[in-house]
Write an enzyme that holds these catalytic residues in place. Structure first.
Site, short mmCIF file in Angstrom:
data_model
loop_
_atom_site.label_atom_id
_atom_site.label_comp_id
_atom_site.label_asym_id
_atom_site.label_seq_id
_atom_site.Cartn_x
_atom_site.Cartn_y
_atom_site.Cartn_z
N GLU A 1 1.19 5.82 -1.55
CA GLU A 1 1.67 7.52 -1.95
C GLU A 1 2.74 7.65 -2.68
O GLU A 1 3.38 6.96 -1.32
CB GLU A 1 0.52 7.63 -1.04
N GLU B 1 4.29 9.49 14.83
CA GLU B 1 3.05 8.49 14.47
C GLU B 1 3.87 7.49 14.71
O GLU B 1 4.88 7.17 14.44
CB GLU B 1 3.28 8.84 12.94
N ARG C 1 6.58 1.10 5.20
CA ARG C 1 6.96 2.63 5.08
C ARG C 1 6.78 3.60 5.38
O ARG C 1 6.79 4.70 4.89
CB ARG C 1 5.57 2.80 3.19
N HIS C 2 6.66 3.75 6.35
CA HIS C 2 6.43 5.03 7.63
C HIS C 2 7.97 5.28 8.42
O HIS C 2 8.69 4.10 8.88
CB HIS C 2 5.64 4.73 8.63
N ARG D 1 10.50 7.24 0.02
CA ARG D 1 9.37 6.26 -0.35
C ARG D 1 9.23 6.05 -1.96
O ARG D 1 9.18 4.53 -2.95
CB ARG D 1 8.05 6.80 -0.30
N ARG E 1 7.77 13.00 12.01
CA ARG E 1 6.07 12.88 11.85
C ARG E 1 5.97 12.48 13.39
O ARG E 1 6.81 10.75 12.95
CB ARG E 1 5.42 11.89 10.99
#
Length: 532
Positions: free
Chosen positions: A455, A306, A312-313, A506, A304
């Site tokens: 999530e 991002e 958490r990323h 996660r 990803r």
């Protein structure tokens, strides 16, 4: 024979008898005689003292698989115990710490997360010299050593070691692979408990130092446990689904179009054109369903692009993805996923109790609570709970991170669970292949799953009608030509199906209650880190 570190008794007073004085003098003479016996004359260099431990310690030559010592049997540190009292063993381990004190050297050996005390004591009868003691005390920390020793039950537990009921009395000490003398961090510092104890040591190894020197950092007992738990998550995921008739597949990571739409993809040069690193295995899981595999899963890297520098990323993580056909309702799939996750949680608690306890020695870990079957709420109900708590969310808006965390706390307070499912997300915030809700044009047959208010899975019923799928892709601005093979697979007939993608790191982070996903990624990748 005294093997543990003890205080020496006080010297005798002036009342010693002449008999005792004579005995003492005789002992001193005997000692001098032994010293004389261990000296030889050298023509040029004068007097040299013989090392009675010669051949019992030192640096061994580099192991190049020549075949020497192949019959030597080694015992794992974790398997040492009082059942081996007075037995000889060979151990290969890391020398974690050492300190020489007089004629003794006390060291701690570590193998994985198991530790045991090693004692090297000058003893002429056992041919252990002060040179051997000095050699052991000078071995750099974190070096790998081979030790031949006697296992000895201790009078009282050695508190500093995980195996406190026994210790090792050395007979041979060999340096197999030395570590450099100056280490960028000490494993014992990296392993210190993260507590607010005002009496505790305030030594802290910061995150960048840990990650820059990840090989050392991974040697801590907590990290050894975390990544064994992580391996357990993957195994339990595989085992659960395989027992239920799922087939493991492996999907391309180089693709021609963005899996999820949008711009958060890594572009790579692909011969004379460009390609992308897969944001998920989504399209290929669905094509496998169209190919009559019915139930599939995959474990693999997901990318990803991002620019999210959060706790958490990651830009690369491990995806646990599954897809299955269903007969009448996508909740057939939703229930399967929920049961898969609760089976994983239960399996971790039953099979990894020791590892969880090891992590808890360094990090404050709150036990993870879950319900069976898992709690399921619909999106409007979540919106109402947040509204009652003073937070307003639009019916077509996604939940922000603070909203999710608050909802997690509200659910925990009301239902006593750290895990729940949120169903019927707004259609506007879901990918192009998501099936709309037949009863509400603003909603969709999609769901997220949460652990401790964060999530860990996103999923949905997929559109299996090619014309409707084309319409939705155009609505999202996707170039149809780049997903032609994907759409074409549904023109050959495809059963209704649904699935989801789980972020493995996660799951481990939140199950253990850790505060940063970089603690559960062995070599994390984020916008600022691509090494080591």
């Amino acid at each position: 024979m005294v093997l543990s570190e003890v205080n020496q008794p006080p010297a005798e007073g002036d009342a010693a008898t002449s008999k005792k004085a004579a005995k003492k003098a005789a002992k001193a003479a005997e000692k001098q005689q032994k010293k004389a016996e261990h000296k030889v004359s050298a023509p040029e260099s004068g007097i040299l003292e013989i090392d009675i431990s010669e051949g019992k310690y030192g640096n061994i030559k580099m192991i190049q698989s020549t075949g020497e010592h192949r019959d030597r049997v080694y015992t794992d540190v974790k398997d040492l115990g009082v059942h081996l009292d007075r037995k000889f063993v060979w151990v290969r381990a890391r020398l974690q710490t050492s300190r020489a004190k007089g004629k003794q050297c006390f060291a701690v050996l570590r193998q994985n997360s198991s530790t045991i005390q090693l004692i090297v004591s000058v003893n002429e009868e056992l041919y252990i010299s002060k040179q051997m003691v000095k050699f052991t005390g000078n071995i750099p920390k974190e070096s790998i050593v081979d030790v031949r020793a006697v296992v000895v039950a201790t009078a009282s537990p050695v508190q500093a070691c995980s195996l406190g009921e026994v210790e090792l009395s050395a007979r041979e000490v060999w340096l197999v692979s030395p570590a450099r003398a100056q280490l960028p961090l000490l494993v014992e510092d990296a392993a210190r408990p993260e507590t607010d104890d005002p009496e505790g040591l305030k030594i802290r190894v910061n995150q960048d130092t840990r990650l820059d020197n990840r090989v050392l950092d991974l040697r801590t007992p907590a990290n050894q446990a975390i990544f064994r738990i992580e391996a357990g998550v993957c195994r339990l995921f595989r085992d659960h689904l395989t027992r239920r008739g799922f087939v493991e597949i492996h999907t391309p990571k180089i693709i021609s179009a963005a899996s999820e739409g949008g711009a958060n993809v890594f572009t790579v040069s692909y011969f004379k054109s460009s390609a992308y690193l897969a944001q998920s295995p989504q399209l290929y899981k669905q094509m496998a369903i169209a190919a009559d595999f019915d139930k599939v899963f995959t474990v693999g890297a997901v990318f990803r692009a991002e620019d999210s520098n959060t706790h958490r990323h990651l830009t690369e993580f491990v995806g646990l993805d599954l897809e299955m056909s269903f007969k009448q309702h996508y909740h057939e799939v939703l229930d399967t996923i929920g049961q898969t996750l609760t089976d994983i949680f239960r399996g971790l608690q039953e099979e990894f109790e020791n590892e969880i306890a090891t992590v808890a020695q360094q990090y404050p870990v709150a036990p993870f609570k879950f319900l069976e079957p898992p709690l399921r709420l619909e999106f409007p109900r979540a919106i109402q709970m947040l509204k009652e708590a003073g937070v307003t969310v639009g019916e077509e808006d996604d939940l922000s991170t603070p909203d999710e965390k608050l909802l997690g706390r509200l659910v925990k307070a009301k239902y006593e669970t750290d895990f729940f499912i949120l169903d019927k997300y707004p259609l506007a915030v879901r990918p192009f292949y998501t099936m709309p809700d037949p009863n509400n044009p603003k909603a969709s047959n999609s769901y997220d799953m949460f652990m401790r208010g964060e999530e860990i899975l996103s999923g949905a019923q997929r559109i299996h009608d090619p014309d409707f799928l084309t319409e939705r892709a155009k609505h999202h601005g996707i170039d149809i030509s780049k997903i032609a093979a994907y759409i074409e697979s549904f023109r050959l007939g495809c059963p209704p199906h649904a699935g989801g993608g789980i972020g493995m790191e996660r799951v481990v982070m939140l199950f253990l209650g850790l505060d940063n996903i970089r603690k559960t990624s062995m070599f994390p990748r984020d916008p600022k880190r691509v090494t080591p």
